[in-house]
Structures are given as C-alpha cells and as structure tokens.
Design a protein around this motif. Structure first.
Motif, PDB file in Angstrom:
ATOM      1  N   THR A  14      44.465  38.456  31.110  1.00  0.00           N
ATOM      2  CA  THR A  14      44.234  38.878  32.491  1.00  0.00           C
ATOM      3  C   THR A  14      45.549  39.144  33.201  1.00  0.00           C
ATOM      4  N   ARG A  17      43.954  40.116  38.499  1.00  0.00           N
ATOM      5  CA  ARG A  17      42.537  40.177  38.869  1.00  0.00           C
ATOM      6  C   ARG A  17      41.959  38.751  38.818  1.00  0.00           C
ATOM      7  N   TRP A  19      40.021  36.963  40.786  1.00  0.00           N
ATOM      8  CA  TRP A  19      38.597  36.778  41.064  1.00  0.00           C
ATOM      9  C   TRP A  19      37.757  37.227  39.881  1.00  0.00           C
ATOM     10  N   SER A  20      38.150  38.319  39.255  1.00  0.00           N
ATOM     11  CA  SER A  20      37.427  38.819  38.091  1.00  0.00           C
ATOM     12  C   SER A  20      37.456  37.803  36.955  1.00  0.00           C
ATOM     13  N   CYS A  21      38.625  37.221  36.708  1.00  0.00           N
ATOM     14  CA  CYS A  21      38.750  36.219  35.652  1.00  0.00           C
ATOM     15  C   CYS A  21      37.923  34.981  35.985  1.00  0.00           C
ATOM     16  N   ARG A  23      35.189  34.900  37.754  1.00  0.00           N
ATOM     17  CA  ARG A  23      33.785  35.267  37.540  1.00  0.00           C
ATOM     18  C   ARG A  23      33.426  35.190  36.061  1.00  0.00           C
ATOM     19  N   ASP A  93      38.857  40.664  31.108  1.00  0.00           N
ATOM     20  CA  ASP A  93      38.672  39.797  32.271  1.00  0.00           C
ATOM     21  C   ASP A  93      37.651  40.326  33.269  1.00  0.00           C
ATOM     22  N   ASP A  94      37.170  41.558  33.086  1.00  0.00           N
ATOM     23  CA  ASP A  94      36.116  42.061  33.970  1.00  0.00           C
ATOM     24  C   ASP A  94      34.755  42.091  33.277  1.00  0.00           C
ATOM     25  N   HIS A 208      29.827  44.740  31.823  1.00  0.00           N
ATOM     26  CA  HIS A 208      31.161  45.209  32.193  1.00  0.00           C
ATOM     27  C   HIS A 208      31.115  45.603  33.663  1.00  0.00           C
ATOM     28  N   HIS A 210      33.577  46.394  36.378  1.00  0.00           N
ATOM     29  CA  HIS A 210      34.994  46.694  36.605  1.00  0.00           C
ATOM     30  C   HIS A 210      35.450  46.245  37.985  1.00  0.00           C
ATOM     31  N   VAL A 211      36.612  45.642  38.016  1.00  0.00           N
ATOM     32  CA  VAL A 211      37.237  45.196  39.256  1.00  0.00           C
ATOM     33  C   VAL A 211      38.649  45.760  39.284  1.00  0.00           C
TER      34      VAL A 211
END
Length: 248
Positions: A14, A17, A19-21, A23, A93-94, A208, A210-211
């Motif tokens: 990562t 990102r 927040w994406s990780c 999540r 990570d997304d 998937h 995407h962020v």
C-alpha cells in the motif's frame, strides 16, 4: 494434506491510501478467521496506514521500508520474503473481501488441480487473459482467452492481482524491482516464460473498489515504468483487450 487457513498469509502493498487499506484489512478479518496479514507501506509518514488506523494495523504485520516510494515491485517482494507460511494470497489495497471470495472453494481447487497461481475474478474484471506476441514478437497483445478449462477454472497466462500461490513459487519468480508501477503484465509474462500453470477460478470473486487521492494519483500514473517493462522484453508496443495500443 488439505491447505488450512493457517497455512496462508495475505500480502498487501500500500501507499498513500490508508483508508483503502483499512477497509481491506477489516473486510479480511470479518470474513476470514484469524487471518495472517502482512502490509508493506512505503508512503510518506503522514499518509501511512499505521498512523491513520492503528487498531486495524494492530491486526497485521506492518512493514515500513527504509525508503519512501520503493515501488510495487520492491514492496511486494518485501512482503513475500516476510511470509512464514507455505502459501500466500496477494491482494491490492483497494480490494474488499466478501463472502463471494469462496476461499474454501479456492483452497480446494488449488489442492486438487495442476496450478501454480490461482486467481479470482474482480467483479466483471479479472477474466482469464492471454499474453500473445504480435508483429514478429515486437508487440505484446493482452487479450481475453484461455488455454483449457475444468469447470469454473480456466488456465491462461494472466489473472487478477488477487491470487493464491505457494510462497516459494512467488519468491522464485518475484516482481521486477525496477518497476514501481505497471508491473502486473510483466510479472505474468515471466510466469508464462517460466511455464508456470496460471488459472482463474471464475466463481470466486474479490471486490475491486478503486480509491484514489491527490497523494496517490501521481505515483500510479508514471508510464515510464510501462515503457521499461516493454523494452525489457523487446516489445515496442502493447495492445490492450479493448484495442488501445500504447508504445514504449
């Protein structure tokens, strides 16, 4: 013996990102009991997953390389080298884990079929994909297709970035550490050259979602690394499944 969940480590690279990780990690822990998770975060300290979400990070082994922006190739190799289990499952990570991953089914397929890398679908994406040289080997064509099929499992040249494999297989293949991005096709092209058995389980899915962010976007959009990968294998261009052609 059948693969157990305790035999698998989930590997995530990562950058910028958090927040994406977060999540992804929370979805993994929700749907896979006592998941072994390694996160390699090579971002700037102010954009790191550990700083932003310490409670989620506590559920993982988080590794910060000595340098910032080591890239996907280096970061994933660091993660795989840290794995202490016989098997690993790669994630971006997304990604988001849902019950549709059908992980028990994926493990059973890996146990019983001739496969080295077994990928899953990404919603409508992640279909079995082939990598075929064109124009006397000067252009690489990335296109939908498969070599053979057994039920929902199709053998091909390239899967999504969500796959199960033996750890030693990936440690031997590795990612090209010069490629900070645009590493995906190059990794699987070398898997093809090494005659690894790559397949996609068409009834197992990762979400998937995407962020992007202002800190992440410039790092992802560095096309010079795509050119490096193409030139490395003697290609002057690539043709994508939709017909778009990009040049080295």
């Amino acid at each position: 013996m059948r693969i157990q969940l305790s035999d698998v480590t989930f590997c995530v690279k990562t950058i910028h990102r958090p927040w994406s990780c977060h999540r992804l990690v929370e979805s993994l822990c929700k749907h896979i009991a006592a998941a072994n998770i390694i996160v390699v975060d090579d971002g700037q300290p102010e954009h790191r997953f550990l700083a932003a979400y310490p409670e989620s990070a506590a559920k993982c082994q988080v590794i910060h390389p000595a340098e910032v922006d080591v890239g996907v190739g280096v970061g994933r190799n660091i993660a795989v080298d840290a794995v202490g289990t016989e098997f690993m499952f790669l994630l971006d990570d997304d990604h988001v884990v849902t019950p549709n991953l059908n992980f028990d089914k994926l493990i059973d397929r890996f146990d019983n079929l001739d496969v080295d890398i077994l990928g899953v679908r990404q919603g409508s994406g992640g279909r079995p994909t082939m990598l075929s040289p064109l124009m006397k080997g000067r252009r690489i064509w990335m296109h939908r297709g498969e070599i053979r099929r057994n039920g929902h499992v199709a053998w091909c040249h390239m899967s999504s970035n969500a796959f199960l494999a033996r750890t030693e297989t990936i440690r031997s293949l590795r990612w090209d550490e010069e490629l900070k991005t645009y590493e995906h096709w190059e990794f699987f092209y070398r898997a093809k050259l090494a005659h690894l058995q790559v397949a996609v389980a068409g009834d197992c899915f990762i979400r998937h979602a995407h962020v992007t962010s202002d800190a992440y976007r410039p790092l992802r959009e560095r096309s010079k690394f795509r050119s490096m990968g193409l030139r490395k294998h003697g290609f002057h261009s690539m043709r994508y499944p939709g017909g778009q052609i990009v040049r080295a």
